[in-house]
Write a protein that holds these residues in place. Structure first.
Motif, mmCIF file in Angstrom:
data_model
loop_
_atom_site.group_PDB
_atom_site.id
_atom_site.type_symbol
_atom_site.label_atom_id
_atom_site.label_comp_id
_atom_site.label_asym_id
_atom_site.label_seq_id
_atom_site.Cartn_x
_atom_site.Cartn_y
_atom_site.Cartn_z
ATOM 1 N N VAL A 33 58.390 55.347 50.743
ATOM 2 C CA VAL A 33 58.171 53.908 50.894
ATOM 3 C C VAL A 33 57.535 53.454 49.595
ATOM 4 C CG1 VAL A 33 56.888 52.090 52.101
ATOM 5 C CG2 VAL A 33 57.913 53.949 53.399
ATOM 6 N N MET A 68 52.671 46.011 44.643
ATOM 7 C CA MET A 68 51.688 45.490 45.597
ATOM 8 C C MET A 68 50.537 44.829 44.853
ATOM 9 S SD MET A 68 49.511 47.581 48.484
ATOM 10 C CE MET A 68 48.227 48.156 47.370
ATOM 11 N N VAL A 97 53.112 42.591 49.319
ATOM 12 C CA VAL A 97 54.337 42.825 48.555
ATOM 13 C C VAL A 97 55.095 41.522 48.300
ATOM 14 C CG1 VAL A 97 54.569 45.220 49.257
ATOM 15 C CG2 VAL A 97 55.666 43.437 50.635
ATOM 16 N N ALA A 149 58.833 48.529 51.515
ATOM 17 C CA ALA A 149 57.522 48.367 52.150
ATOM 18 C C ALA A 149 57.536 47.115 53.023
ATOM 19 C CB ALA A 149 56.434 48.266 51.090
ATOM 20 N N GLY A 163 59.108 49.645 56.162
ATOM 21 C CA GLY A 163 58.311 50.792 55.720
ATOM 22 C C GLY A 163 57.267 51.177 56.741
ATOM 23 N N SER A 164 56.642 50.193 57.345
ATOM 24 C CA SER A 164 55.623 50.462 58.364
ATOM 25 C C SER A 164 56.230 51.118 59.597
ATOM 26 C CB SER A 164 54.902 49.165 58.755
ATOM 27 O OG SER A 164 54.206 48.647 57.643
ATOM 28 N N LEU A 196 54.276 57.761 49.726
ATOM 29 C CA LEU A 196 54.068 56.333 49.504
ATOM 30 C C LEU A 196 53.908 56.122 48.006
ATOM 31 C CD1 LEU A 196 51.376 55.712 52.270
ATOM 32 C CD2 LEU A 196 53.822 55.193 52.401
ATOM 33 N N VAL A 231 53.071 53.190 45.230
ATOM 34 C CA VAL A 231 52.511 51.852 45.083
ATOM 35 C C VAL A 231 52.466 51.507 43.599
ATOM 36 C CG1 VAL A 231 50.489 50.387 45.446
ATOM 37 C CG2 VAL A 231 51.094 52.115 47.158
ATOM 38 N N TYR A 272 51.910 45.256 52.463
ATOM 39 C CA TYR A 272 52.605 46.524 52.245
ATOM 40 C C TYR A 272 52.723 47.275 53.567
ATOM 41 C CZ TYR A 272 53.767 50.915 49.769
ATOM 42 O OH TYR A 272 54.378 52.056 49.313
ATOM 43 N N PHE A 273 51.647 47.273 54.336
ATOM 44 C CA PHE A 273 51.628 47.925 55.652
ATOM 45 C C PHE A 273 51.433 46.879 56.731
ATOM 46 C CE2 PHE A 273 49.626 50.968 52.699
ATOM 47 C CZ PHE A 273 50.557 51.982 52.780
#
Length: 196
Positions: free
Chosen positions: A6, A10, A16, A135, A139-140, A151, A153, A166-167
């Motif tokens: 993922v 960010m 994102v 993401a 992604g979550s 992950l 970033v 992002y999450f």
């Protein structure tokens, strides 16, 4: 066996994209922060990166063999004009195949059976290379289902104050690292392993 990643650019506050799909000019500024040109499958889209970021992006382009995105990203980009800039096939997780598109075409495959089916299909396409998962919501979902290996970033020094995180809606997930930290201009590339 494919490695499932993922990844996304960010903001410092974890987004994102900004409110109402804004902030991309700030999140992606680092794609034009250097002198090394990286071309994509889209002749109108190339990047001018620093040496560090160019090596990082080249690795992504060479190692990524399939992508998984949600319908929102697909619609926002207009399906990338029919071909993703990385040139990889894209598995789109959706409730309904968009009008005018085949369920399984050359560049896009639409999966309606859930995140597990989408990642499984992308993994078939990727072989022993990387499956890149967008993401955010998709992604979550993949992380919560235990499907993610790493992950990535691209941390950008900007605060967006809201938008798409992002999450989203996660329980706890053990993460190790970072096992890789690369400092570009206007971005820090971080990689973490998801503990299984």
């Amino acid at each position: 066996m494919a490695k499932v990643i993922v990844g996304a650019s960010m903001s410092l506050d974890g987004y994102v994209s900004g409110p109402e799909n804004s902030g991309f000019d700030q999140l992606f500024r680092w794609y034009n922060s250097g002198d090394i040109e990286i071309t994509t499958t889209n002749p109108e889209l190339s990047f001018r990166l620093t040496e560090t970021s160019a090596a990082y992006v080249r690795g992504q382009i060479e190692d990524t063999a399939a992508l998984v995105v949600g319908r929102g990203v697909f619609d926002t980009t207009g399906g990338w004009g029919g071909l993703h800039p990385l040139g990889s096939p894209v598995v789109v997780l959706t409730h309904q195949v968009p009008e005018g598109w085949e369920r399984e075409g050359k560049n896009f495959i639409f999966v309606t059976e859930g995140i597990e089916a989408a990642v499984a299909r992308a993994s078939e396409l990727a072989g022993d290379k990387i499956v890149g998962v967008a993401a955010g919501t998709i992604g979550s979902q993949a992380l919560a289902a235990g499907l993610v290996d790493e992950l990535w970033v691209d941390l950008v020094p900007v605060v967006l104050g809201g938008g798409t995180p992002y999450f989203q809606s996660l329980g706890t997930t053990p993460v190790d690292g970072p096992f890789s930290v690369e400092q570009g201009i206007g971005v820090t590339h971080l990689k973490y392993r998801v503990a299984k």
